[in-house]
Scaffold this active site. Structure first.
Site, short mmCIF file in Angstrom:
data_model
loop_
_atom_site.label_atom_id
_atom_site.label_comp_id
_atom_site.label_asym_id
_atom_site.label_seq_id
_atom_site.Cartn_x
_atom_site.Cartn_y
_atom_site.Cartn_z
N TYR A 31 -11.30 67.72 -54.15
CA TYR A 31 -10.61 68.54 -52.51
C TYR A 31 -9.60 69.31 -53.92
O TYR A 31 -9.57 70.56 -53.11
CB TYR A 31 -8.89 67.14 -53.01
CG TYR A 31 -7.89 67.01 -52.12
CD1 TYR A 31 -8.60 67.70 -51.22
CD2 TYR A 31 -7.01 67.54 -52.88
CE1 TYR A 31 -6.83 67.83 -50.09
CE2 TYR A 31 -6.00 67.13 -52.29
CZ TYR A 31 -5.76 67.81 -50.61
OH TYR A 31 -4.58 67.90 -49.97
N SER B 29 -1.79 72.74 -52.42
CA SER B 29 -1.28 71.78 -52.61
C SER B 29 -0.94 72.34 -53.52
O SER B 29 -2.07 72.91 -54.28
CB SER B 29 -2.90 70.55 -52.60
OG SER B 29 -2.16 69.86 -53.16
P1 NDP Z 1 -2.34 63.86 -42.31
O1 NDP Z 1 -3.69 63.69 -42.46
O2 NDP Z 1 -1.46 63.51 -41.88
O3 NDP Z 1 -2.77 65.83 -41.40
C1 NDP Z 1 -4.12 66.11 -41.40
C2 NDP Z 1 -3.62 67.00 -40.25
O4 NDP Z 1 -5.44 67.72 -39.89
C3 NDP Z 1 -4.43 66.07 -38.91
O5 NDP Z 1 -3.27 66.20 -37.71
C4 NDP Z 1 -5.35 66.80 -38.82
O6 NDP Z 1 -5.39 66.59 -37.05
C5 NDP Z 1 -6.19 67.76 -38.94
N1 NDP Z 1 -7.17 68.14 -38.97
C6 NDP Z 1 -8.30 67.31 -40.09
N2 NDP Z 1 -9.11 68.46 -40.00
C7 NDP Z 1 -9.48 68.99 -38.67
C8 NDP Z 1 -10.17 69.77 -37.94
N3 NDP Z 1 -11.16 70.33 -37.88
N4 NDP Z 1 -9.71 70.21 -37.09
C9 NDP Z 1 -8.47 70.38 -36.91
N5 NDP Z 1 -7.69 70.06 -36.66
C10 NDP Z 1 -7.91 68.78 -38.13
O7 NDP Z 1 -2.61 64.79 -43.74
P2 NDP Z 1 -1.31 65.96 -43.78
O8 NDP Z 1 0.12 65.82 -43.26
O9 NDP Z 1 0.03 64.70 -45.46
O10 NDP Z 1 -1.16 66.70 -45.16
C11 NDP Z 1 -1.26 68.78 -44.48
C12 NDP Z 1 -2.16 69.29 -45.15
O11 NDP Z 1 -0.89 68.96 -46.49
C13 NDP Z 1 -3.03 68.24 -45.81
O12 NDP Z 1 -4.20 70.28 -45.81
C14 NDP Z 1 -3.48 68.42 -46.38
O13 NDP Z 1 -4.42 69.20 -47.99
C15 NDP Z 1 -2.03 69.12 -47.42
N6 NDP Z 1 -1.02 68.42 -48.93
C16 NDP Z 1 -0.60 67.13 -48.38
C17 NDP Z 1 -0.18 66.90 -49.42
C18 NDP Z 1 -0.13 64.97 -49.25
O14 NDP Z 1 -0.03 64.13 -50.57
N7 NDP Z 1 -0.09 64.52 -48.52
C19 NDP Z 1 0.06 67.13 -51.35
C20 NDP Z 1 -0.48 69.01 -50.78
C21 NDP Z 1 -1.07 68.82 -49.71
P3 NDP Z 1 -6.90 65.80 -36.62
O15 NDP Z 1 -6.98 64.71 -36.79
O16 NDP Z 1 -6.07 65.29 -34.64
O17 NDP Z 1 -7.68 66.90 -35.66
#
Ligand code: NDP
Length: 253
Positions: free
Chosen positions: A151, A138
């Site tokens: 974070y 990020s």
């Molecule tokens: P979401 O919350 O939509 O996605 C997060 C994903 O991580 C979900 O699919 C969730 O699936 C999965 N996840 C969480 N915990 C676990 C776990 N313990 N094991 C396996 N899967 C897990 O967020 P985004 O798509 O926005 O974010 C995706 C990535 O990008 C993250 O790493 C986030 O930090 C990063 N990011 C996001 C930004 C934003 O502004 N949105 C900006 C910069 C970086 P499930 O709950 O089904 O396990």
């Protein structure tokens, strides 16, 4: 060099950037392996991709569970690409009052989860002859902001993991790519951060004319992954035009 359909594992493929990346990589010809905790979501996405003529498999996985990650890796025939996308933010409190449980959880998912999957799949990635590890950090992995320390610390950890791994495995046929997005409007990221408080989550994007979309980042990831194997996109920082820094966002309110 392995022949046949290359396999791309996408963690956190049940929503947002992970789901969009799975779609893009499947369209680019990869057999995508969707990993996340919510089985019904990844199964539905895998079904959708297979119906569209692509190759996709769903695997329920919690990346913080090392034994589960090892079993998952052992069950794969091959792995050419690993997208470490599972992660996210919890809380936006100042250091003085932040919940240590939130901090711990963020470190567990963003850093230890990435460590688990990368360690478990590195042998297969090396074996592939042209492996790629992508780490979704990020802009929070490169600079701080008030209320973001937990974070920011976790994403700095993920950044350091990627940078150090690149140094350590140079000379092996595996490259390490870090993608560092700024503000991306996904359905769940901010809601998860604010523990389900939709009103607080909406404020994150209030008045921002055009934040990035999950597909913008999926497009960037897919571009980086599909460069020729000798080309390593070390680090790509991607922000919406209206965001000049972590703390400078143009809003039309
Ligand atoms: P979401 O919350 O939509 O996605 C997060 C994903 O991580 C979900 O699919 C969730 O699936 C999965 N996840 C969480 N915990 C676990 C776990 N313990 N094991 C396996 N899967 C897990 O967020 P985004 O798509 O926005 O974010 C995706 C990535 O990008 C993250 O790493 C986030 O930090 C990063 N990011 C996001 C930004 C934003 O502004 N949105 C900006 C910069 C970086 P499930 O709950 O089904 O396990």
């Amino acid at each position: 060099m392995t022949t046949g359909t290359p396999v791309a594992v996408v963690t956190g493929a049940s929503s947002g950037i992970g789901a969009a990346t799975a779609r893009r990589l499947a369209a680019a010809g990869y057999h995508v392996v969707l990993a996340a905790r919510r089985a019904e979501r990844i199964e539905a996405l895998a079904g959708e991709l297979v119906s569209a003529g692509h190759r996709a498999t769903a695997h329920t996985l919690d990346v913080t569970d090392r034994a589960a990650v090892d079993a998952f890796a052992a069950g794969l025939d091959r792995c050419d690409v690993l997208i470490n996308n599972a992660g996210g933010a919890l809380g936006a409190d100042p250091v003085a009052t932040g919940d240590p449980a939130d901090w711990r959880r963020m470190f567990e998912v963003n850093v230890i989860g990435t460590l688990h999957t990368t360690q478990a799949l590195l042998p297969a990635l090396t074996e592939s002859g042209d492996g790629t590890v992508v780490v979704l950090t990020s802009t929070a992995g490169h600079g701080t902001y008030e209320g973001g320390a937990g974070y920011v610390a976790a994403k700095h950890g993920a950044h350091v993991l990627a940078e150090t791994l690149r140094l350590e495995i140079v000379g092996t046929p595996v490259r390490v790519i870090e993608i560092a997005p700024g503000m991306v409007r996904t359905e769940e990221f901010a809601t998860t951060r604010f523990h389900g408080d939709a009103e607080k989550a909406a404020k994150v994007y209030a008045g921002v004319p055009e934040p990035l979309t999950a597909d913008d980042i999926a497009d960037t990831i897919t571009w980086a992954v599909t460069r020729p194997p000798h080309v390593n996109i070390d680090l790509l920082m991607v922000r919406p035009r209206v965001q000049a820094s972590n703390t400078k966002v143009h809003r039309e309110l």
